[in-house]
Design an enzyme around this catalytic site. Structure first.
Site, mmCIF file in Angstrom:
data_model
loop_
_atom_site.group_PDB
_atom_site.id
_atom_site.type_symbol
_atom_site.label_atom_id
_atom_site.label_comp_id
_atom_site.label_asym_id
_atom_site.label_seq_id
_atom_site.Cartn_x
_atom_site.Cartn_y
_atom_site.Cartn_z
ATOM 1 N N LEU A 210 -16.062 -38.791 36.858
ATOM 2 C CA LEU A 210 -15.597 -37.890 37.924
ATOM 3 C C LEU A 210 -16.459 -36.642 37.926
ATOM 4 O O LEU A 210 -16.601 -35.998 36.887
ATOM 5 C CB LEU A 210 -14.145 -37.458 37.642
ATOM 6 C CG LEU A 210 -13.043 -38.515 37.762
ATOM 7 C CD1 LEU A 210 -11.749 -37.970 37.174
ATOM 8 C CD2 LEU A 210 -12.838 -38.899 39.225
ATOM 9 N N HIS A 211 -17.048 -36.318 39.060
ATOM 10 C CA HIS A 211 -17.773 -35.043 39.125
ATOM 11 C C HIS A 211 -17.771 -34.398 40.504
ATOM 12 O O HIS A 211 -18.302 -33.316 40.678
ATOM 13 C CB HIS A 211 -19.220 -35.226 38.656
ATOM 14 C CG HIS A 211 -20.078 -35.910 39.674
ATOM 15 N ND1 HIS A 211 -20.057 -37.265 39.883
ATOM 16 C CD2 HIS A 211 -20.961 -35.417 40.570
ATOM 17 C CE1 HIS A 211 -20.893 -37.575 40.851
ATOM 18 N NE2 HIS A 211 -21.456 -36.471 41.299
#
Ligand code: UD1
Length: 364
Positions: A210-211
């Site tokens: 996740l970014h």
């Protein structure tokens, strides 16, 4: 065309490095000494884990020039890169600038090249998520609006550009450079140390990445996502290589969940090894959905939109969004063995870089 063509190839971030590796290898092997390239690194990504290890593992030559722009707001990064690239163009006056993908580095150098009257080519042109809240979508729209030549990963992307009034003779459906790199290195993957350290077994752990600002900048949203996944993963270990943007928020949350294993970002060959042996991946990355499709690994995209619809219509990817109920239901399907089988999109054959070089030499 001139006898020798001077080309700038721009890269600034982790996904760029994977894409330009294939292009540079093809230029070296098939360029017939008629292409003189300059690798321009903006320095947007600079850490060992997001930068150095990729150059080493993917045999990318050292950049000829590095702007070392580093961290900062998008406006800071864009402005710094534009000023520095302007000077670099004045020094060398390339015939063509090639930008890949949709990151700030690609957008900033594209504008600068075009204003300095350098011809501009966009690799991965014509893809859209339709979500203008994503900085990458704005970058895609800007780059495509000013490019002279378009290299697309799909026939659909070519159609979009034609519908937007681009000349068909300047649009080339060539396939996917990221897949070229994956196919080239697929037999050289490296088992990461954590595989044994955590006692992982093939096909019995999940990967999470996740970014995206929309998922990670709000700590409560990030926490809810992580809790939904860890509660519904049937006690399988989850490996979460944490991007620096996400790490800052996670540190503040000090999460401790027994089956959640946080690690720093992994080098390419280790990450793809982990992906290839996993039960499935949950991600908000775009490139990983393509890699999962090629490797036939179930992929759950934690976003409402994708600019890579072929990974859903043909591949193993499903667009889940971030609703806990939807994620729970999808994980149930993964664990009861009913996830769909994928197919490989057209021209994902490892020869995209060669096709681009052939077109540069003979058609533009
Ligand atoms: C960028 C791209 C995104 C791509 C992602 C892959 C844009 C708009 N976004 O997002 O499309 O999917 O890269 O990783 O260009 N940082 C480090 N070390 C580094 C680089 C960054 O610690 O080597 C930190 C920075 O301090 C910053 C954060 O990570 O706070 C975000 O970096 P940035 O380059 O702004 O964007 P990404 O989120 O990495």
């Amino acid at each position: 065309m001139k006898n020798t063509l001077k080309i700038d190839i721009v890269a600034g971030t982790r996904p760029n490095f994977v894409k330009i590796a294939a292009l540079i290898h093809s230029i070296v092997e098939k360029g017939n000494d008629r292409i003189k390239y300059r690798l321009v690194h903006t320095g947007q990504h600079y850490s060992d884990s997001l930068n150095t290890s990729f150059f080493e593992q993917l045999n990318i030559p050292q950049p000829h020039i590095n702007f070392n722009v580093g961290s900062g707001s998008q406006a800071f990064q864009t402005a710094e890169i534009m000023m520095k690239y302007e000077m670099a163009i004045i020094d060398e006056m390339p015939d063509l600038c090639i930008v890949v993908g949709d990151v700030n580095s690609s957008m900033a150098t594209a504008i600068t090249a075009k204003k300095m009257k350098v011809k501009l080519a966009h690799v991965e042109a014509g893809i859209r998520s339709g979500d203008r809240d994503m900085p990458e979508e704005i970058n895609r729209i800007i780059i495509d609006s000013i490019s002279d030549y378009f290299f697309t990963t799909t026939a659909e992307a070519k159609s979009l550009l034609i519908n937007q009034g681009k000349h068909e003779k300047n649009i080339f459906f060539v396939g996917n450079t990221m897949i070229d790199t994956l196919l080239k290195f697929k037999d050289h993957l490296i088992e990461p140390a954590l595989f044994k350290e955590l006692g992982l077994q093939n096909n019995s752990y999940l990967i999470l990445t996740l970014h995206r600002p929309n998922n990670v900048d709000d700590a409560q949203k990030l926490l809810q996502l992580i809790e939904t996944i860890t509660k519904n993963c049937h006690n399988h270990p989850i490996i979460f290589p944490v991007h620096p943007r996400t790490e800052k928020i996670l540190n503040a949350l000090s999460i401790r969940i027994p089956n959640l294993n946080l690690t720093p970002p992994l080098p390419y060959l280790e990450f793809v090894y982990l992906l290839e042996h996993s039960k499935g991946i949950l991600t908000d990355s775009g490139g990983i959905t393509e890699e999962a499709t090629l490797l036939n690994i179930p992929c759950m995209t934690l976003r409402d939109t994708t600019e890579r619809p072929e990974t859903v219509s043909l591949g193993t990817n499903e667009l889940l969004g971030t609703n806990p109920k939807v994620i729970k239901e999808a994980l149930k399907r993964l664990f009861n063995g009913t996830w769909k089988e994928g197919k490989i999109p057209d021209l994902w054959d490892g020869k995209t870089g060669d096709r681009i070089v052939e077109i540069i030499l003979n058609k533009i």
